[in-house]
Design a protein around this motif. Sequence first.
Motif, PDB file in Angstrom:
ATOM      1  N   TRP A  51       0.845  -1.191   0.000  1.00  0.00           N
ATOM      2  CA  TRP A  51       0.000   0.000   0.000  1.00  0.00           C
ATOM      3  C   TRP A  51       0.879   1.238   0.000  1.00  0.00           C
ATOM      4  O   TRP A  51       2.058   1.200   0.390  1.00  0.00           O
ATOM      5  CB  TRP A  51      -0.951   0.017   1.192  1.00  0.00           C
ATOM      6  CG  TRP A  51      -0.274   0.210   2.525  1.00  0.00           C
ATOM      7  CD1 TRP A  51       0.314  -0.760   3.298  1.00  0.00           C
ATOM      8  CD2 TRP A  51      -0.097   1.443   3.227  1.00  0.00           C
ATOM      9  NE1 TRP A  51       0.846  -0.199   4.427  1.00  0.00           N
ATOM     10  CE2 TRP A  51       0.607   1.149   4.419  1.00  0.00           C
ATOM     11  CE3 TRP A  51      -0.471   2.750   2.964  1.00  0.00           C
ATOM     12  CZ2 TRP A  51       0.946   2.137   5.343  1.00  0.00           C
ATOM     13  CZ3 TRP A  51      -0.129   3.740   3.886  1.00  0.00           C
ATOM     14  CH2 TRP A  51       0.566   3.427   5.064  1.00  0.00           C
ATOM     15  N   PHE A 314     -12.335  -4.725   4.212  1.00  0.00           N
ATOM     16  CA  PHE A 314     -11.482  -3.787   4.932  1.00  0.00           C
ATOM     17  C   PHE A 314     -12.273  -3.148   6.060  1.00  0.00           C
ATOM     18  O   PHE A 314     -13.394  -2.668   5.854  1.00  0.00           O
ATOM     19  CB  PHE A 314     -10.959  -2.696   3.999  1.00  0.00           C
ATOM     20  CG  PHE A 314     -10.148  -3.226   2.846  1.00  0.00           C
ATOM     21  CD1 PHE A 314      -8.800  -3.500   2.993  1.00  0.00           C
ATOM     22  CD2 PHE A 314     -10.757  -3.470   1.618  1.00  0.00           C
ATOM     23  CE1 PHE A 314      -8.066  -4.002   1.928  1.00  0.00           C
ATOM     24  CE2 PHE A 314     -10.022  -3.959   0.544  1.00  0.00           C
ATOM     25  CZ  PHE A 314      -8.671  -4.232   0.715  1.00  0.00           C
ATOM     26  N   MET A 316     -11.658  -1.171  10.291  1.00  0.00           N
ATOM     27  CA  MET A 316     -10.711  -0.805  11.336  1.00  0.00           C
ATOM     28  C   MET A 316     -10.498  -2.024  12.240  1.00  0.00           C
ATOM     29  O   MET A 316     -11.407  -2.823  12.451  1.00  0.00           O
ATOM     30  CB  MET A 316     -11.222   0.377  12.142  1.00  0.00           C
ATOM     31  CG  MET A 316     -11.484   1.628  11.311  1.00  0.00           C
ATOM     32  SD  MET A 316     -10.144   2.104  10.184  1.00  0.00           S
ATOM     33  CE  MET A 316      -8.813   2.482  11.340  1.00  0.00           C
ATOM     34  N   VAL A 326      -6.006  -0.322   9.761  1.00  0.00           N
ATOM     35  CA  VAL A 326      -6.978  -0.983   8.895  1.00  0.00           C
ATOM     36  C   VAL A 326      -6.607  -2.458   8.787  1.00  0.00           C
ATOM     37  O   VAL A 326      -5.457  -2.801   8.487  1.00  0.00           O
ATOM     38  CB  VAL A 326      -7.004  -0.348   7.491  1.00  0.00           C
ATOM     39  CG1 VAL A 326      -7.996  -1.079   6.578  1.00  0.00           C
ATOM     40  CG2 VAL A 326      -7.359   1.136   7.589  1.00  0.00           C
ATOM     41  N   SER A 328      -7.754  -6.487   7.271  1.00  0.00           N
ATOM     42  CA  SER A 328      -8.438  -7.082   6.131  1.00  0.00           C
ATOM     43  C   SER A 328      -8.822  -8.520   6.440  1.00  0.00           C
ATOM     44  O   SER A 328      -8.174  -9.201   7.251  1.00  0.00           O
ATOM     45  CB  SER A 328      -7.556  -7.035   4.878  1.00  0.00           C
ATOM     46  OG  SER A 328      -6.382  -7.813   5.043  1.00  0.00           O
ATOM     47  N   ALA A 356      -8.593   7.395  12.672  1.00  0.00           N
ATOM     48  CA  ALA A 356      -9.034   6.993  11.334  1.00  0.00           C
ATOM     49  C   ALA A 356     -10.232   6.073  11.462  1.00  0.00           C
ATOM     50  O   ALA A 356     -10.346   5.310  12.427  1.00  0.00           O
ATOM     51  CB  ALA A 356      -7.903   6.296  10.587  1.00  0.00           C
ATOM     52  N   PRO A 359     -12.967   2.879   6.432  1.00  0.00           N
ATOM     53  CA  PRO A 359     -12.223   2.590   5.205  1.00  0.00           C
ATOM     54  C   PRO A 359     -13.171   2.139   4.097  1.00  0.00           C
ATOM     55  O   PRO A 359     -13.945   1.204   4.275  1.00  0.00           O
ATOM     56  CB  PRO A 359     -11.271   1.467   5.629  1.00  0.00           C
ATOM     57  CG  PRO A 359     -11.962   0.793   6.776  1.00  0.00           C
ATOM     58  CD  PRO A 359     -12.739   1.864   7.479  1.00  0.00           C
ATOM     59  N   GLN A 360     -13.119   2.817   2.951  1.00  0.00           N
ATOM     60  CA  GLN A 360     -14.028   2.524   1.849  1.00  0.00           C
ATOM     61  C   GLN A 360     -13.243   2.374   0.547  1.00  0.00           C
ATOM     62  O   GLN A 360     -12.406   3.217   0.209  1.00  0.00           O
ATOM     63  CB  GLN A 360     -15.064   3.639   1.681  1.00  0.00           C
ATOM     64  CG  GLN A 360     -16.103   3.694   2.778  1.00  0.00           C
ATOM     65  CD  GLN A 360     -17.022   2.479   2.769  1.00  0.00           C
ATOM     66  OE1 GLN A 360     -17.373   1.964   1.707  1.00  0.00           O
ATOM     67  NE2 GLN A 360     -17.419   2.024   3.949  1.00  0.00           N
ATOM     68  N   THR A 361     -13.533   1.304  -0.187  1.00  0.00           N
ATOM     69  CA  THR A 361     -12.904   1.110  -1.484  1.00  0.00           C
ATOM     70  C   THR A 361     -13.663   1.876  -2.566  1.00  0.00           C
ATOM     71  O   THR A 361     -14.870   2.104  -2.460  1.00  0.00           O
ATOM     72  CB  THR A 361     -12.841  -0.374  -1.855  1.00  0.00           C
ATOM     73  OG1 THR A 361     -14.174  -0.914  -1.871  1.00  0.00           O
ATOM     74  CG2 THR A 361     -11.992  -1.144  -0.853  1.00  0.00           C
ATOM     75  N   LEU A 373      -8.517   3.271  -1.817  1.00  0.00           N
ATOM     76  CA  LEU A 373      -9.269   3.173  -0.563  1.00  0.00           C
ATOM     77  C   LEU A 373      -9.176   4.517   0.151  1.00  0.00           C
ATOM     78  O   LEU A 373      -8.098   5.117   0.244  1.00  0.00           O
ATOM     79  CB  LEU A 373      -8.711   2.049   0.307  1.00  0.00           C
ATOM     80  CG  LEU A 373      -9.383   1.817   1.666  1.00  0.00           C
ATOM     81  CD1 LEU A 373      -9.468   0.319   1.970  1.00  0.00           C
ATOM     82  CD2 LEU A 373      -8.612   2.507   2.795  1.00  0.00           C
ATOM     83  N   SER A 374     -10.315   4.994   0.649  1.00  0.00           N
ATOM     84  CA  SER A 374     -10.345   6.220   1.448  1.00  0.00           C
ATOM     85  C   SER A 374     -10.536   5.871   2.916  1.00  0.00           C
ATOM     86  O   SER A 374     -11.031   4.794   3.257  1.00  0.00           O
ATOM     87  CB  SER A 374     -11.481   7.145   0.992  1.00  0.00           C
ATOM     88  OG  SER A 374     -12.744   6.549   1.238  1.00  0.00           O
ATOM     89  N   TYR A 375     -10.139   6.786   3.775  1.00  0.00           N
ATOM     90  CA  TYR A 375     -10.457   6.669   5.195  1.00  0.00           C
ATOM     91  C   TYR A 375     -10.751   8.064   5.715  1.00  0.00           C
ATOM     92  O   TYR A 375     -10.211   9.064   5.220  1.00  0.00           O
ATOM     93  CB  TYR A 375      -9.326   6.000   5.988  1.00  0.00           C
ATOM     94  CG  TYR A 375      -7.990   6.699   5.931  1.00  0.00           C
ATOM     95  CD1 TYR A 375      -7.560   7.545   6.965  1.00  0.00           C
ATOM     96  CD2 TYR A 375      -7.138   6.513   4.846  1.00  0.00           C
ATOM     97  CE1 TYR A 375      -6.325   8.171   6.912  1.00  0.00           C
ATOM     98  CE2 TYR A 375      -5.895   7.140   4.788  1.00  0.00           C
ATOM     99  CZ  TYR A 375      -5.500   7.982   5.827  1.00  0.00           C
ATOM    100  OH  TYR A 375      -4.268   8.601   5.773  1.00  0.00           O
TER     101      TYR A 375
END
Length: 409
Positions: A51, A314, A316, A326, A328, A356, A359-361, A373-375
């Motif tokens: 990442w 994904f 937390m 994050v 998985s 944080a 988490p979104q893809t 991916l955003s957080y």
Amino acid sequence: MCLRGRTAARTRLLLAAALALVLGAVLVSVLPENDDRRGDGVCAPHTVASWAAEDTLTAEFARYGDDAARTDDWTGGDGTHSVRLPDGRLLWLFSDTYLGHVYGPPNPVGESHAWRDPATPLVRNSAVLMRDGRLETTLPAPLFPDPAPDRWRWPVAARVEPRSPGSAERVVRVVLWVRTTGQSPWIYGVPTATEVATLSLPDLRLESVVEVLDQRNVPDPSRRVLFGTTLVEEDGWTYVFGGDDGRAVSRGASHAYVARVVEGGLADPAAWEYWNGSAWQTRARPRPVLGDGHRTGVGSAFSVVRDGGRYVLFTMAADAEGLTTVASYWSCSPAGPWHGPAQEFTPALPQGGTAAYNPQTHPELSDDGRLVLSYDVNLLEPSGAAVLLSRNVSLYRPRFVTLRLGSGG
């Protein structure tokens, strides 16, 4: 044994054999949804191989948020979701959002941060349009009005689908979480219901909002399930993931659940089917597909992506690192079994005292093996957060990373 006894015994054997065939057929129809084996063999592990920070997208939201040309556009928010529209635009959906005017540094206490008036009110949801990688405009906010006093709607996952199964006309469907004002530990609202909104294309006019699953009759709010934190499309189905709020009342993790809807049916409550632990059923009695309440499980919002016939989730982390790290999980079926937690990573946070989450893809921004991916970022201490977030407007905005998935344990 007499002839009559032998005949009865043979009859029982035949009945048992027939029953076994029926049960076998039922198991064949059910188990592939919840099995680690596919036609090409055993499903292999799949998780984060590497990442890196995605600075371009992070900077674009900072640029747009700091632009003081308008006073009614987005300056910060969380609950970051996105959906690609047929004309190529990208619709970004946010939950609690600050609009207002942003002023350049220094802020009123002399810090070198852009800032907004601390009296600027929050709106419960907003939507921003992006074209060719550049944010252009904020739709009138809130896009989804409050359903009643002390209740509000947070938009979560969305997709473009036929208006109804088989229809040639396409619309945007947005899943909404309804929450109600509550006392501690429900400072972010009591889970109330899952709804689906329909937006017209291409003008994105709100046409309707339909309630899919009412949870007010579940007496324990921590066991109420809201669906829509993430959507995955496969073979004419939309798999809709959701979670309970168990984490709100314990230091453990929440449970993940999954429903499915035939393509074009998201706004039809009768089309929703819920995984009950062994089969899909239309009656809303979902059973968790992930989470033991302690070591494994999800946060209040998580994301799932399908990659090469496997699914990666994904969320937390479930332990004390859940405010920074994050984790998985992976599976070969939306209904599991889910394996993990597997590879974890800790994305950058802007400064001390922040956390944080969510988490979104964003598959529509992903290519060449990269997954975006955003957080979201917020303050650890909610008391006085509105003042501090306005004193430094850069805090309450999404950050982005890019991932590469691969084999792993």
